[in-house]
Structures are given as structure tokens and as C-alpha cells.
Motif scaffolding. Structure first.
Motif, PDB file in Angstrom:
ATOM      1  N   LYS A  13      -1.582  12.818  -5.433  1.00 35.08           N
ATOM      2  CA  LYS A  13      -1.831  12.662  -4.005  1.00 35.08           C
ATOM      3  C   LYS A  13      -2.511  11.315  -3.772  1.00 35.08           C
ATOM      4  CE  LYS A  13      -4.473  15.011  -0.561  1.00 35.08           C
ATOM      5  NZ  LYS A  13      -5.855  15.346  -0.758  1.00 35.08           N
ATOM      6  N   TRP A  14      -2.056  10.579  -2.758  1.00 37.74           N
ATOM      7  CA  TRP A  14      -2.656   9.271  -2.462  1.00 37.74           C
ATOM      8  C   TRP A  14      -4.180   9.376  -2.441  1.00 37.74           C
ATOM      9  CZ3 TRP A  14       1.245   6.389  -3.302  1.00 37.74           C
ATOM     10  CH2 TRP A  14       2.510   6.682  -2.785  1.00 37.74           C
ATOM     11  N   SER A  68       0.844  -1.194   0.000  1.00 42.25           N
ATOM     12  CA  SER A  68       0.000   0.000   0.000  1.00 42.25           C
ATOM     13  C   SER A  68       0.875   1.239   0.000  1.00 42.25           C
ATOM     14  CB  SER A  68      -0.881   0.007   1.260  1.00 42.25           C
ATOM     15  OG  SER A  68      -1.591  -1.215   1.365  1.00 42.25           O
ATOM     16  N   LEU A  69       0.399   2.301  -0.658  1.00 38.78           N
ATOM     17  CA  LEU A  69       1.099   3.586  -0.709  1.00 38.78           C
ATOM     18  C   LEU A  69       2.582   3.386  -1.035  1.00 38.78           C
ATOM     19  CD1 LEU A  69      -0.473   5.229   2.493  1.00 38.78           C
ATOM     20  CD2 LEU A  69      -1.490   5.020   0.227  1.00 38.78           C
ATOM     21  N   GLY A  83      -3.523   4.236  -2.743  1.00 33.39           N
ATOM     22  CA  GLY A  83      -4.448   4.723  -1.719  1.00 33.39           C
ATOM     23  C   GLY A  83      -5.838   5.020  -2.267  1.00 33.39           C
ATOM     24  N   VAL A  84      -6.148   4.489  -3.433  1.00 27.48           N
ATOM     25  CA  VAL A  84      -7.491   4.711  -3.995  1.00 27.48           C
ATOM     26  C   VAL A  84      -8.438   3.655  -3.415  1.00 27.48           C
ATOM     27  CG1 VAL A  84      -8.909   4.761  -6.099  1.00 27.48           C
ATOM     28  CG2 VAL A  84      -6.620   5.765  -6.114  1.00 27.48           C
ATOM     29  N   THR A  85      -9.123   4.020  -2.356  1.00 26.34           N
ATOM     30  CA  THR A  85     -10.043   3.081  -1.713  1.00 26.34           C
ATOM     31  C   THR A  85     -11.491   3.527  -1.868  1.00 26.34           C
ATOM     32  OG1 THR A  85      -9.584   4.211   0.352  1.00 26.34           O
ATOM     33  CG2 THR A  85      -8.412   2.148  -0.027  1.00 26.34           C
ATOM     34  N   TRP A  96       5.313   5.429  -7.414  1.00 29.08           N
ATOM     35  CA  TRP A  96       6.654   6.036  -7.287  1.00 29.08           C
ATOM     36  C   TRP A  96       6.565   7.548  -7.498  1.00 29.08           C
ATOM     37  CZ3 TRP A  96       9.273   8.828 -11.066  1.00 29.08           C
ATOM     38  CH2 TRP A  96      10.584   9.218 -10.720  1.00 29.08           C
ATOM     39  N   ALA A  97       5.830   7.951  -8.555  1.00 33.57           N
ATOM     40  CA  ALA A  97       5.722   9.380  -8.873  1.00 33.57           C
ATOM     41  C   ALA A  97       5.052  10.132  -7.723  1.00 33.57           C
ATOM     42  CB  ALA A  97       4.934   9.558 -10.171  1.00 33.57           C
ATOM     43  N   THR A  98       4.041   9.512  -7.106  1.00 32.74           N
ATOM     44  CA  THR A  98       3.335  10.178  -6.002  1.00 32.74           C
ATOM     45  C   THR A  98       4.267  10.395  -4.814  1.00 32.74           C
ATOM     46  OG1 THR A  98       1.319   9.058  -6.699  1.00 32.74           O
ATOM     47  CG2 THR A  98       1.270  10.082  -4.524  1.00 32.74           C
TER      48      THR A  98
END
Lengths: 134, 510
Positions: free
Chosen positions: B305-306, B180-181, B254-256, B284-286
Motif C-alpha cells: 500500500k502506498w 510519484s506513486l 508514497g513513503v513521505t 509497479w507491484a503496489t
């Protein structure tokens, strides 16, 4: 007792096509050349499937157009193909409104459902059933 | 098989749908495509006829779905054909563009879509209805029935028919093995929103099967969205969901938000990208953006952004369009982008391929590193880790390396026979031998368990000969620091142990 193959709930069809392979396997071979049943999507699998089987018409249009009387009326509906009489003209294909006459291009003769129910035995999702006809 | 534009090395990809059966029914064992076209074309193979069709009218089309719809109307063979096609990502040579088949299955990994694109090959349609003769019909039917019964009664049948591969989200999240993240974490509190259960209960619209498989693991979510300006006007989109995209575009970013995930997934399908790779690239970019290592100048004002799925949808479009150097770098994979911009420590690729969704322990990473495709399915280390977790043990490196080598060797046989790896429990070596005999291969090959095992090892060695020829050296394998910093259910990993296990693995290949 006379039986007829029926599609009882097409919404449950997942498009696995086990029925199509079963139909050719009935003749002891693999592949699809001899299958007399077809499954295809309704313009994309996301919309579900069409399962095409012979309706076992009591007054079958395919038999009416056969010029050599190779398609004999079957007791309980549908037809029985006499392969020796058939000359492979393909008029039966055009005559069937549900497109349930299939073509074996390896021998140039139609594949006609005999309503044996072998395919239904391999349908794991209760789409097909062999029904009694009175 | 192809040369991967992502890794610059061995490319190999598998997909569900109908491709394998269609090739066989058209009368072939394999189709080889050489060279490239000057203008866009698509190929149609119907039985023994091959047609080269002009595809300039469908080149550059926005959505891969539309391409499928058009070809569906143009070509015969409905119900038993395969339509493999690329989206814009393939045309634009994104290194991890996929080839889509039967709308919802993919030759996902390692960039086959870019290979099609480089050949100006928009699609490949194959159909046929051959018969396949067998030496003894009775034996053939008996063996068939045995495999059919095993498939119907297998516990996998229920698990994957009910929830599909999305089933795995919940157990992996509970196990703290769900990356995650960008693998800063191994679980998310809100993971339930992208779980198989939530999706099945609220969004499942249809299940679909690959040809000749009763399981029907393909799950399509029905996404109903209102039009903002017009009351009571809705559009309904069917979006296919599976475990790996739920990880890569979900937990990893983090797309929940369930609807947000479905929209992002849909855009990835429209463009024709490998969901795993693009998710890991964006993760990686985030993180790089979060740390200020890249800025609005690079992202062209997209605030990564996550959880912000709208930003990700826009970023996906730009990765394909490549309006600046930064997005063009992202289009070449995380290894390339991080080599250029720095911060390889948290660039999660192995052998140049972006990581799959398992942070289960040592074995899964040995698979990513040693597998000939650097895919979790090469030797399924995650499965070995799960067994070790259940047994509560840390496996010795030599024992682990041997088990993974044996598994990858055996999978060469399964993959050569195009057996779905979900069915690997059914296709044991004795069942494989029985099937090959029933299909008439006993006179052509020596069919014993030993000979199959030997052939499996040989195939694997050939693949590695190719890899080495193309510059692969296991001593140069990069181990991202991030995987050593985040604990697995089996504890922290250390680089020494990883290197030792890799060394042992490669001894088996000599």
C-alpha cells in the motif's frame, strides 16, 4: 617566527584527504608516497575522522630512538630529518605514540612533517591551521 | 564495465568513495576480474600484491554493514583503501544488486552486485600509496590550483555541501516533475517531509566527502530509535540519503514519513540493492496489487500500500530471499516481472533498466531510451528539459537529438577520466586538456578539443557495437504507456515524437 601545524576542529573533517595529497604535491608529484599527514575514519566514516599530524613535541620520542641521529630537534618542537644519515630502520615509527611518523616505501625512509602549513591551505573545512609557536 | 544481468546487455556503473583513486594509488589503471571461484572469496590488492582470501565465513551474513566492519578490521590501508562489497542481494543474484563501497557509496545500477555474487566474490579491497611523477611540477601545481579554486568557488559546492543531492526534491516537486506513486502523479503534498531541507534540519548527522573532493555531498542522517520494551534505551543508525533514493523509495512509493523512509533506505542498504530499481519494482507491484492484478497469494500476505513502509521493508527482504515465484520475478526487475504477470503499460523501465527520478519532458526520456546504460546520467536529458522549461519552449526533435548525442559523447571522456559528473562544469574540454598535459600525457595522445570530441564519439560507438552484438535494436525499445498519460511540465508526451527523436539520435551513431 616558528610555526606548528594543528588540528583545530576534527569534527569538521569530511575525509576528503585534500591535505594528504597536498603534502605529496609539495614535492612536485602526485600520489601519496611522500605524505606526512593521514586521515582515516574512526572505525567507519559514519563516526567521523581522525586526522593524524605531528604534534611538534618539545621532547620528541622519535628522535630519542634514532640510532644514527638522523632526526634533529627542530626549533619550536618536532624534528628535522636528515635523509642522508637515515638508514631506514623504522624505529621512529614505533616510538611515536600518535603514529605521526609515516613511511615512504618507495625509498624506505620516514615522512616527517616540517610544519610548513601547505596542507592547511587546501583544507576547505577549517580543520587544519598553522599556528604560531611563541 | 560488465554484462548487466538486469538488461542482458551493456553494464557500466560508477561510484563515489575511494575506488578510482585507490586503484591508481595501488599502481594500476584498471583491474579485470575473470572467471569465478568455487567457494566464496574476497580479493585484496595491496600495491603489487594480490591476495585471495577465504570469504566462506562472511558469506550469507545478514547485513552488508557487518561485512564492511569485519573486512575493515582484517585489512590494512585504513584511510586510503577502498572496500567494495556485496550484500545478500548480490549473493542471491538479484538482477539489480549493487556493490557498496566505503559504506555509503554504490556501484548502484545494472546489477554489478549480482556479477560479484555469480563469481562468489564477496568483496574487493584495494590500497596503495604510490607516487605519481609529473613532467613539470610547477605546471602541475598551477593546474591543480586552478581546478581547486574553481571547485571551491563553484555554486555547486555550496548547494551540494549544504543539502546534498536531496536539494532537488523540492524544486522537482514544485515543477511537477517528481515521479510519484508509480508516476500516476508528479508531485506529492507531503514531499516536504523527504526534502533536503527537512532532512538537513532534523536528521543530518554528518557530511562525508569522496576522496580528493572538497564538496562533501554525502549526507548521513542520524536515525535515533527507542527500543520498545526498554525505556531510555536507543539505537542510532546513520543512513545515507540522496535524491534518487528519495524519489524511488519515497515519492514513487508514497513513503513521505521521514523516519519510515530512513528505515526503508536502511533495509535496502543492509541487503545491498539498487535503490532506484527496487523502488520502481515495488511501485509497479503496489499498483498491480491495488488494481487486484496480483493478490495476497503472490505477495504472501504482504499488503502493498502506498506509504506503508513496514510492508515495503518486508517486501524488500522477500525480494532478496525469493520465497516464491512472484518475489523471484521481482528480483529480476520490473521488465521481467511485468512481462510475466502482465501490465507492462505501467512498468517503468527503459531498455530494461528502471527509470530514474525525472519526469521533466521529452529529453529525459530520450536519454533513458538512447543512453548506452539507459541511465539519466548518460546524456542528462532532464537538465536539457529544465533549460527548455525555463526558456518556455518545446525543442525540435533534431536539435534535441543532436544536443543529447553530443552530451553523451563528451561524457565518455569525462567517465573515462573518472571525473565526477557533478564537476562537469569545471572539467571543460580546455581544462581536461590542460590537466592531461600537466599529468604528462601530451606525448602519448593528440590533445586537442577536436581529437577529444572524436574519441568520445568513438567510445560511444564501441559501446553501441557491443550493445547491438548482444541483441539491442532501438526499434524494439519499449515505451511504457504511463509516461504518455501523465503530463510533464512541458505538456503531454506523444509516442510519435519520442520515436522520431530516437531515430534521429541513432542516425548520429552510424
Amino acid at each position: 617566527m616558528v610555526y606548528r601545524l594543528a588540528v583545530i576542529d576534527v569534527e569538521r573533517c569530511v575525509g576528503c584527504e585534500l591535505c594528504m595529497f597536498a603534502c605529496s604535491r609539495r614535492f612536485g608529484e602526485g600520489g601519496l608516497a611522500k605524505s606526512a599527514i593521514a586521515v582515516r575514519s574512526i572505525g567507519g566514516v559514519e563516526r567521523g575522522f581522525i586526522v593524524i599530524v605531528c604534534r611538534a613535541c618539545s621532547d620528541p620520542p622519535c628522535a630519542k630512538v634514532c640510532i644514527v641521529n638522523a632526526l634533529m630537534i627542530r626549533k619550536g618542537g618536532g624534528v628535522v630529518l636528515n635523509q642522508y644519515k637515515c638508514i631506514g630502520c623504522g624505529r621512529c615509527i614505533d616510538a611515536c605514540p600518535v603514529k605521526a611518523v609515516f613511511w615512504n616505501s618507495e625509498i624506505n625512509k620516514p615522512n616527517i612533517c616540517v610544519h610548513c602549513g601547505y596542507c592547511a591551505k587546501y583544507c576547505p573545512h577549517e580543520v587544519l591551521k598553522l599556528e604560531k609557536v611563541v | 564495465m560488465f554484462k548487466s544481468p538486469l538488461t542482458g546487455n551493456l553494464g557500466e556503473s560508477y561510484a563515489g568513495g575511494r575506488s578510482a583513486t585507490a586503484i591508481r594509488m595501488a599502481g594500476y589503471g584498471a583491474i579485470v576480474i575473470r572467471g569465478s571461484s568455487e567457494t566464496p572469496i574476497y580479493l585484496a590488492v595491496h600495491g603489487d600484491k594480490v591476495y585471495f582470501r577465504d570469504a566462506s565465513g562472511i558469506w550469507g551474513m545478514r547485513s552488508s554493514y557487518t561485512v564492511g566492519r569485519i573486512i575493515r578490521e582484517l585489512e590494512p590501508g585504513a584511510g586510503f583503501r577502498t572496500i567494495m562489497r556485496i550484500g545478500k542481494a548480490g549473493e542471491q543474484l538479484v538482477s539489480y544488486a549493487c556493490v557498496i563501497t566505503e559504506t555509503y557509496r554504490h556501484f548502484g545500477r545494472l546489477g554489478l552486485g549480482a556479477v560479484f555474487g555469480s563469481k562468489k566474490l564477496k568483496a574487493l579491497v584495494i590500497s596503495g600509496k604510490h607516487s605519481i611523477k609529473v613532467p613539470d611540477s610547477r605546471v602541475y601545481r598551477e593546474v591543480y590550483d586552478k581546478i581547486f579554486d574553481l571547485a571551491i568557488k563553484s555554486p555547486l559546492m555550496k548547494k551540494y555541501h549544504d543539502l546534498g543531492t536531496a536539494y532537488n526534491v523540492t524544486p522537482l516537486n514544485e515543477l511537477k516533475a517528481l515521479p510519484s506513486l508509480n508516476l500516476k502523479q508528479t508531485s506529492l503534498e507531503e514531499a516536504v517531509n523527504i526534502s533536503g531541507e527537512t532532512l538537513a534540519e532534523n536528521y543530518l548527522g554528518r557530511r562525508v566527502a569522496c576522496i580528493h573532493c572538497p564538496v562533501a555531498c554525502i549526507h548521513l542522517a542520524s536515525l535515533r530509535e527507542p527500543y520498545e520494551r526498554e525505556p531510555y534505551f536507543y539505537k542510532t543508525t546513520m543512513v545515507s540519503y540522496d535524491y534518487e533514493p528519495l524519489y524511488a523509495l519515497g515519492s514513487m512509493l508514497g513513503v513521505t514519513n521521514t523516519i519510515g523512509w530512513l528505515k526503508l533506505m536502511d533495509e535496502v542498504e543492509v541487503q545491498g540493492l539498487d535503490a532506484i530499481s527496487v523502488g520502481v519494482v515495488l511501485a509497479w507491484a503496489t499498483e498491480a496489487y491495488e488494481k487486484g492484478l496480483i493478490t495476497d497469494r503472490e505477495t504472501m500476505d504482504i499488503k502493498l500500500k502506498w506509504g506503508d513502509y513496514n510492508a515495503y521493508i518486508e517486501a524488500v527482504r522477500r525480494i532478496v530471499a525469493q520465497p516464491n515465484e512472484f518475489y523471484a520475478s521481482l528480483a529480476r526487475g520490473v521488465e521481467y516481472a511485468a512481462s510475466k504477470y502482465g501490465w507492462l503499460d505501467f512498468a517503468l523501465s527503459f531498455g530494461g533498466n528502471e527509470m530514474p527520478g525525472y519526469h521533466t519532458g521529452l529529453a529525459t526520456y530520450i536519454t533513458y531510451l538512447t543512453g548506452s546504460r539507459h541511465s539519466h546520467l548518460d546524456s542528462a536529458g532532464y537538465s536539457l528539459d529544465e533549460k527548455n522549461i525555463k526558456a518556455g519552449r518545446r525543442q525540435a526533435p533534431n536539435e534535441m537529438a543532436e544536443a543529447l548525442f553530443k552530451e553523451e559523447s563528451w561524457r565518455q571522456i569525462l567517465s573515462s577520466l573518472v571525473v565526477c559528473l557533478f564537476a562537469r562544469g569545471i572539467y571543460t574540454s580546455s581544462t581536461v586538456i590542460e590537466s592531461l598535459k600537466a599529468a604528462g600525457f601530451s606525448s602519448k595522445f593528440e590533445l586537442t578539443e577536436e581529437s577529444l570530441a572524436r574519441v568520445g564519439v568513438e567510445i560511444l560507438k564501441y559501446k553501441y557495437m557491443f550493445k547491438i552484438r548482444e541483441g539491442f535494436n532501438y526499434k524494439n525499445l519499449r515505451i511504457p504507456k504511463r509516461i504518455l498519460e501523465t503530463p510533464t511540465p512541458l505538456g503531454l508526451l506523444n509516442e510519435e515524437e519520442i520515436r522520431e527523436t530516437i531515430n534521429i539520435f541513432f542516425k548520429f551513431l552510424r
